[in-house]
Design a protein around this motif. Sequence first.
Motif, mmCIF file in Angstrom:
data_model
loop_
_atom_site.group_PDB
_atom_site.id
_atom_site.type_symbol
_atom_site.label_atom_id
_atom_site.label_comp_id
_atom_site.label_asym_id
_atom_site.label_seq_id
_atom_site.Cartn_x
_atom_site.Cartn_y
_atom_site.Cartn_z
ATOM 1 N N ASN A 31 87.814 51.949 102.364
ATOM 2 C CA ASN A 31 88.531 52.665 101.314
ATOM 3 C C ASN A 31 87.507 52.897 100.214
ATOM 4 N N PRO A 32 87.105 54.158 99.947
ATOM 5 C CA PRO A 32 87.884 55.383 100.114
ATOM 6 C C PRO A 32 87.510 56.284 101.287
ATOM 7 N N SER A 33 86.572 55.949 102.148
ATOM 8 C CA SER A 33 86.020 56.941 103.073
ATOM 9 C C SER A 33 86.702 57.008 104.436
ATOM 10 N N GLY A 34 87.369 55.936 104.877
ATOM 11 C CA GLY A 34 87.944 55.919 106.226
ATOM 12 C C GLY A 34 86.922 55.708 107.328
ATOM 13 N N VAL A 35 85.702 55.303 106.976
ATOM 14 C CA VAL A 35 84.634 55.097 107.957
ATOM 15 C C VAL A 35 84.720 53.666 108.497
ATOM 16 N N GLN A 36 84.588 53.523 109.819
ATOM 17 C CA GLN A 36 84.676 52.218 110.463
ATOM 18 C C GLN A 36 83.299 51.614 110.723
ATOM 19 N N THR A 37 83.277 50.302 110.805
ATOM 20 C CA THR A 37 82.085 49.555 111.186
ATOM 21 C C THR A 37 82.230 49.105 112.633
ATOM 22 N N SER A 38 81.174 49.231 113.405
ATOM 23 C CA SER A 38 81.246 48.895 114.828
ATOM 24 C C SER A 38 81.087 47.396 115.054
ATOM 25 N N ARG A 39 81.501 46.943 116.220
ATOM 26 C CA ARG A 39 81.325 45.541 116.608
ATOM 27 C C ARG A 39 79.841 45.178 116.602
ATOM 28 N N ALA A 40 78.991 46.079 117.094
ATOM 29 C CA ALA A 40 77.553 45.797 117.128
ATOM 30 C C ALA A 40 77.005 45.580 115.723
ATOM 31 N N GLU A 41 77.473 46.363 114.755
ATOM 32 C CA GLU A 41 77.014 46.194 113.373
ATOM 33 C C GLU A 41 77.473 44.857 112.805
ATOM 34 N N ILE A 42 78.707 44.469 113.111
ATOM 35 C CA ILE A 42 79.220 43.180 112.648
ATOM 36 C C ILE A 42 78.402 42.036 113.243
ATOM 37 N N GLU A 43 78.089 42.135 114.511
ATOM 38 C CA GLU A 43 77.300 41.076 115.155
ATOM 39 C C GLU A 43 75.911 40.973 114.532
ATOM 40 N N LYS A 44 75.301 42.102 114.229
ATOM 41 C CA LYS A 44 73.988 42.081 113.575
ATOM 42 C C LYS A 44 74.092 41.488 112.180
ATOM 43 N N LEU A 45 75.150 41.812 111.481
ATOM 44 C CA LEU A 45 75.349 41.270 110.131
ATOM 45 C C LEU A 45 75.509 39.752 110.167
ATOM 46 N N LEU A 46 76.233 39.256 111.141
ATOM 47 C CA LEU A 46 76.410 37.812 111.268
ATOM 48 C C LEU A 46 75.075 37.100 111.521
ATOM 49 N N VAL A 47 74.206 37.722 112.284
ATOM 50 C CA VAL A 47 72.877 37.147 112.528
ATOM 51 C C VAL A 47 72.091 37.071 111.218
ATOM 52 N N LEU A 48 72.150 38.139 110.414
ATOM 53 C CA LEU A 48 71.461 38.141 109.124
ATOM 54 C C LEU A 48 72.014 37.059 108.203
ATOM 55 N N MET A 49 73.326 36.911 108.208
ATOM 56 C CA MET A 49 73.951 35.895 107.364
ATOM 57 C C MET A 49 73.546 34.490 107.792
ATOM 58 N N GLU A 50 73.476 34.258 109.072
ATOM 59 C CA GLU A 50 73.077 32.933 109.569
ATOM 60 C C GLU A 50 71.656 32.597 109.119
ATOM 61 N N LYS A 51 70.806 33.601 109.073
ATOM 62 C CA LYS A 51 69.403 33.389 108.703
ATOM 63 C C LYS A 51 69.226 33.216 107.200
ATOM 64 N N ARG A 52 69.916 34.044 106.399
ATOM 65 C CA ARG A 52 69.654 34.072 104.968
ATOM 66 C C ARG A 52 70.736 33.401 104.116
ATOM 67 N N SER A 53 71.963 33.353 104.626
ATOM 68 C CA SER A 53 73.090 32.815 103.842
ATOM 69 C C SER A 53 73.993 31.986 104.744
ATOM 70 N N PRO A 54 73.511 30.859 105.216
ATOM 71 C CA PRO A 54 74.246 30.106 106.231
ATOM 72 C C PRO A 54 75.595 29.562 105.774
ATOM 73 N N GLN A 55 75.845 29.504 104.469
ATOM 74 C CA GLN A 55 77.114 28.986 103.977
ATOM 75 C C GLN A 55 78.129 30.094 103.686
ATOM 76 N N ALA A 56 77.752 31.333 103.956
ATOM 77 C CA ALA A 56 78.621 32.454 103.606
ATOM 78 C C ALA A 56 79.643 32.740 104.703
ATOM 79 N N ILE A 57 80.775 33.264 104.266
ATOM 80 C CA ILE A 57 81.744 33.815 105.203
ATOM 81 C C ILE A 57 81.743 35.330 105.064
#
Length: 397
Positions: free
Chosen positions: A174-200
């Motif tokens: 919101n506001p664009s209606g653009v979706q994020t793909s599963r592959a992008e979410i998985e890549k984001l989780l990898v980045l979070m594990e590396k740089r921000s391990p306590q983040a949700i």
Amino acid sequence: MNSDAQQTRGLNGSDAHAWRGRFPYNEIISLLDVNRPFNLAESTSQDLTVGELMDLAGLERIRDLKLGYGTSAGGIALRTAIADACKVPAEQIVTTQGTALGLFLLAFEVCRAGDEAVLATPCFPPSRDSLLGVGVEVREVTLSFENGYRLDLEQIEAKLSPKTRLVSIASPQNPSGVQTSRAEIEKLLVLMEKRSPQAILFVDETYREASYGDKAVIESFAGLDPRIVTGGSVSKALGAPGLRTGWLTVADDDLRARLVVAKMNTVISGSVLDEALATVLLRNKEDVLAPRRRLLAAALDELATWCESERARVEWVRPDAGALCCVRLRSDAFDDAAVSRFWDLLPQHDLQLASGAWFGESSRVFRLGFGYLPLERLAPALSAISVVMNAATSYRS
């Protein structure tokens, strides 16, 4: 200054120095007070009526419902219906008064003084303002119109730090209606594990089921990873924002318990009547969603035709889902003065649009809601925008 004159105020308002609230002022609040005949500002599908809801199977014994307190986690029948849609266990669901309360509870409980949150913008204003209201340092990742508002993982990675406790995105946005793909979410989780391990990772999925025609609905990210919290509601795709019924999916037992206690200390519980009605709505959701998806598909076609006819003056990002999208007044057709005149002229033509400035974008961008008006009124509303653009660009001092 009235609401019509404030269309282009930013996320904090142009007179933010005078505002003393804990939460930043945002003119999106005007949508609760103003509803013009050509309302293209709303992002919901058409409002469901009480009569339509009462016709659904499962409300035969509603007269016997006792109006006592509900539970802070939410009624088990409602949580089971939500869990079925999100494909997670019912015990992972916490119901909220719309997704908006979920945004606040999550910000309030997950983050503490000195913590950071990474937020993809443009966004639904409470996604940002709830974080600011509880005193979190917000590190914004600005997604661009030119890149179709696609998630920018490099930007997000640069904003992540050991202090990050929450990463907040929406899919569809919101506001664009653009979706994020599963592959992008998985890549984001990898980045979070590396740089921000306590983040949700919070994913706002409010518009997820508002697909077009026979287009497949993307599955919820709720069960993908225990670090993911998702939010949703019956407000948008199902057209029942007046029920004020939303939810969070929370896999982590400790966080879920804290959120339930936080809810108890703010609103105690949800309305048992709203929850009963929302439960029946969710159990019959495909009967409600199917005709709405056909209407959204037809409305999107109508909008695409208009955008093509006006391509010399506007450009747009075609949405993946939801009853909303972003349209931009072209800089080679509108100077800054013409943009200002455009907003000033809307009320004279019974038009209502949502300024991009409300979401963290330029006022040259507006969110156009194409699912709220009956289909037969959409074309006249779009034609009225063309008339306003004519007037805004033909002005001579």
